[in-house]
Write an enzyme that holds these catalytic residues in place. Sequence first.
Site, PDB file in Angstrom:
ATOM      1  N   ASN A 104      -8.254   1.201  -5.603  1.00 60.47           N
ATOM      2  CA  ASN A 104      -9.046   0.375  -4.694  1.00 60.47           C
ATOM      3  C   ASN A 104     -10.192   1.207  -4.118  1.00 60.47           C
ATOM      4  OD1 ASN A 104      -9.463  -2.064  -3.063  1.00 60.47           O
ATOM      5  ND2 ASN A 104      -8.830  -0.778  -1.334  1.00 60.47           N
ATOM      6  N   GLU A 105     -11.392   0.627  -4.188  1.00 57.23           N
ATOM      7  CA  GLU A 105     -12.575   1.223  -3.538  1.00 57.23           C
ATOM      8  C   GLU A 105     -12.816   2.670  -3.951  1.00 57.23           C
ATOM      9  OE1 GLU A 105     -12.189   0.253   0.640  1.00 57.23           O
ATOM     10  OE2 GLU A 105     -11.852  -1.847   0.167  1.00 57.23           O
ATOM     11  N   LYS A 156       0.835  -1.211   0.000  1.00 54.75           N
ATOM     12  CA  LYS A 156       0.000   0.000   0.000  1.00 54.75           C
ATOM     13  C   LYS A 156       0.866   1.256   0.000  1.00 54.75           C
ATOM     14  CE  LYS A 156      -4.040  -2.286   1.878  1.00 54.75           C
ATOM     15  NZ  LYS A 156      -4.720  -2.760   3.084  1.00 54.75           N
ATOM     16  N   HIS A 163      -1.338  -5.145  -4.425  1.00 53.66           N
ATOM     17  CA  HIS A 163      -2.509  -4.479  -3.839  1.00 53.66           C
ATOM     18  C   HIS A 163      -1.999  -3.413  -2.879  1.00 53.66           C
ATOM     19  CE1 HIS A 163      -6.458  -3.967  -1.957  1.00 53.66           C
ATOM     20  NE2 HIS A 163      -5.828  -3.985  -0.797  1.00 53.66           N
ATOM     21  N   GLU A 185     -10.345 -10.889  -2.731  1.00 52.14           N
ATOM     22  CA  GLU A 185     -10.180 -10.846  -1.259  1.00 52.14           C
ATOM     23  C   GLU A 185     -11.210 -11.740  -0.580  1.00 52.14           C
ATOM     24  OE1 GLU A 185     -10.151  -6.837   0.280  1.00 52.14           O
ATOM     25  OE2 GLU A 185      -9.028  -6.062  -1.423  1.00 52.14           O
ATOM     26  N   TRP A 204      -8.619 -13.858   1.503  1.00 48.72           N
ATOM     27  CA  TRP A 204      -7.980 -12.781   2.276  1.00 48.72           C
ATOM     28  C   TRP A 204      -7.395 -13.326   3.575  1.00 48.72           C
ATOM     29  CZ3 TRP A 204      -6.238  -8.978  -0.197  1.00 48.72           C
ATOM     30  CH2 TRP A 204      -5.854  -7.787   0.430  1.00 48.72           C
TER      31      TRP A 204
HETATM   32  O1  9MR Z   1      -6.680  -6.750   5.842  1.00 48.67           O
HETATM   33  C1  9MR Z   1      -6.112  -5.466   5.773  1.00 48.67           C
HETATM   34  C2  9MR Z   1      -5.732  -4.984   7.160  1.00 48.67           C
HETATM   35  O2  9MR Z   1      -4.744  -5.815   7.685  1.00 48.67           O
HETATM   36  C3  9MR Z   1      -5.241  -3.548   7.088  1.00 48.67           C
HETATM   37  O3  9MR Z   1      -5.002  -3.063   8.404  1.00 48.67           O
HETATM   38  C4  9MR Z   1      -6.278  -2.655   6.400  1.00 48.67           C
HETATM   39  C5  9MR Z   1      -5.741  -1.248   6.209  1.00 48.67           C
HETATM   40  O4  9MR Z   1      -4.583  -1.225   5.427  1.00 48.67           O
HETATM   41  O5  9MR Z   1      -6.591  -3.192   5.121  1.00 48.67           O
HETATM   42  C6  9MR Z   1      -7.115  -4.503   5.160  1.00 48.67           C
HETATM   43  O6  9MR Z   1      -7.367  -4.952   3.847  1.00 48.67           O
HETATM   44  C7  9MR Z   1      -8.431  -4.322   3.149  1.00 48.67           C
HETATM   45  C8  9MR Z   1      -8.015  -4.232   1.706  1.00 48.67           C
HETATM   46  O7  9MR Z   1      -6.805  -3.540   1.598  1.00 48.67           O
HETATM   47  C9  9MR Z   1      -9.090  -3.580   0.866  1.00 48.67           C
HETATM   48  N1  9MR Z   1     -10.363  -4.254   1.023  1.00 48.67           N
HETATM   49  C10 9MR Z   1     -10.812  -4.455   2.381  1.00 48.67           C
HETATM   50  C11 9MR Z   1      -9.732  -5.161   3.196  1.00 48.67           C
HETATM   51  C12 9MR Z   1     -10.210  -5.430   4.614  1.00 48.67           C
HETATM   52  O8  9MR Z   1     -10.428  -4.237   5.291  1.00 48.67           O
END
Ligand code: 9MR
Length: 393
Positions: free
Chosen positions: A194-195, A111, A144, A300, A349
């Site tokens: 993303n999103e 990220k 991702h 995911e 996920w």
């Molecule tokens: O699972 C991820 C978690 O460990 C992180 O703290 C969070 C913030 O970076 O992101 C979570 O993953 C998300 C993903 O990046 C995007 N879709 C939703 C996922 C679950 O919140």
Amino acid sequence: MAFTNPTTTNKFKAAAIALALFASSFTACKSSMEEDLAPEQSADQTETVVSANDLDPTSEKGSYHLKGHTLKKAFSFPIGAAVVYERLKNEPYASTLKKEFSRLSSESNFKFHMLQPKEGVFTFAKADSIVAFAQQNNMQVHGHTLIWALDGVTPKWVLEHKGGAKEFEAIMKNHIYTVMKHFKGKVTSWDVVNEALTPGGGYVDNIWLRKMGEGYLLKAFQFASEADPSAKLFANDYSQEYGGKKLSKYLRIADEAKAKGIRFDGLGFQMHTVLRVDANMIQQSFVRTAAKGLLVHISEMDVALRYQKPKTFDLTDSLSRAQGKKYKEIVYAYINGVPKHLQWGITTWGVGDKDSYFNRGYAESNHDYPLLFSKDYKAKWAYRGFIEAGLGR
Ligand code: 9MR
């Protein structure tokens, strides 16, 4: 760091719960789309019956590994898991990954805030270790994510940056170019954004939108295709699997990209889902996406159980079987709804239930059980349902 503290995690969990409830509201509006379903979607097909003879004799009691089969061998497309760098040395986490999976995503290590925590300072060490683990074990890597359209997960230095559209375009370009060039040839696909959209199909408010306008989204794709012409480029999001306005908007954006000559290869369907979701409806969304020639990635996946249950509950055999059935239905929806050449793969996920982001920051008594493997990495009914779809059973 703000991104991992329990409050933030709980916010994600709250968002996920809201999302699941939102998702479940769609089950009420089943439509004529069912008529289009392939015959393989019959209820009989999704019954899971374990015969003791079928089970791997080396499995422990209560584990549904199948003799001679692994996830990665059972499917013609990659099966991925999202990993956390810190766990790659843990066992049986690592050996389960090596044995069963053919692709890795990372929950956090790719990220923006992880790779460029300060302006111009790139920190690749953890992401590089994930890539090295994947390469040593013959796995692909899915990146991702380059841009997450949410201020809460965007580094402070970006949010506080002075400047207008030009400066933000330069920040975006530098990030995407630096990251994608670093991983060129090693990361085969990326969630470019993303999103980015609301369930109603609008643009999610965020710094990139405010500074650059709606065009920021395709700008990101343009930079990504310039930075690594061989990587496949995805928009990743939740709830568009239910076929609402969000999906329609992404399909229009894909058309727009095509008209402008900007590469936009596919859609990532996060598929954080729940038991009562209708797989037929999901299949229809895959069909619509594939009809545009877009790759389809379930990016995911997990099937949470808590929404049907009180806060604290045990994973009973019947609940566990129902979960296996749901996994099987959704994997079948993917196989039947997406032509082979557009099947980018299915990623879960996490690996074991204990790893799930759902459970982070919660006492074990309050855990959910959304993944394919139990907390001690035994194959659950979820695994069994998933792999049986790959084996055509
Ligand atoms: O699972 C991820 C978690 O460990 C992180 O703290 C969070 C913030 O970076 O992101 C979570 O993953 C998300 C993903 O990046 C995007 N879709 C939703 C996922 C679950 O919140």
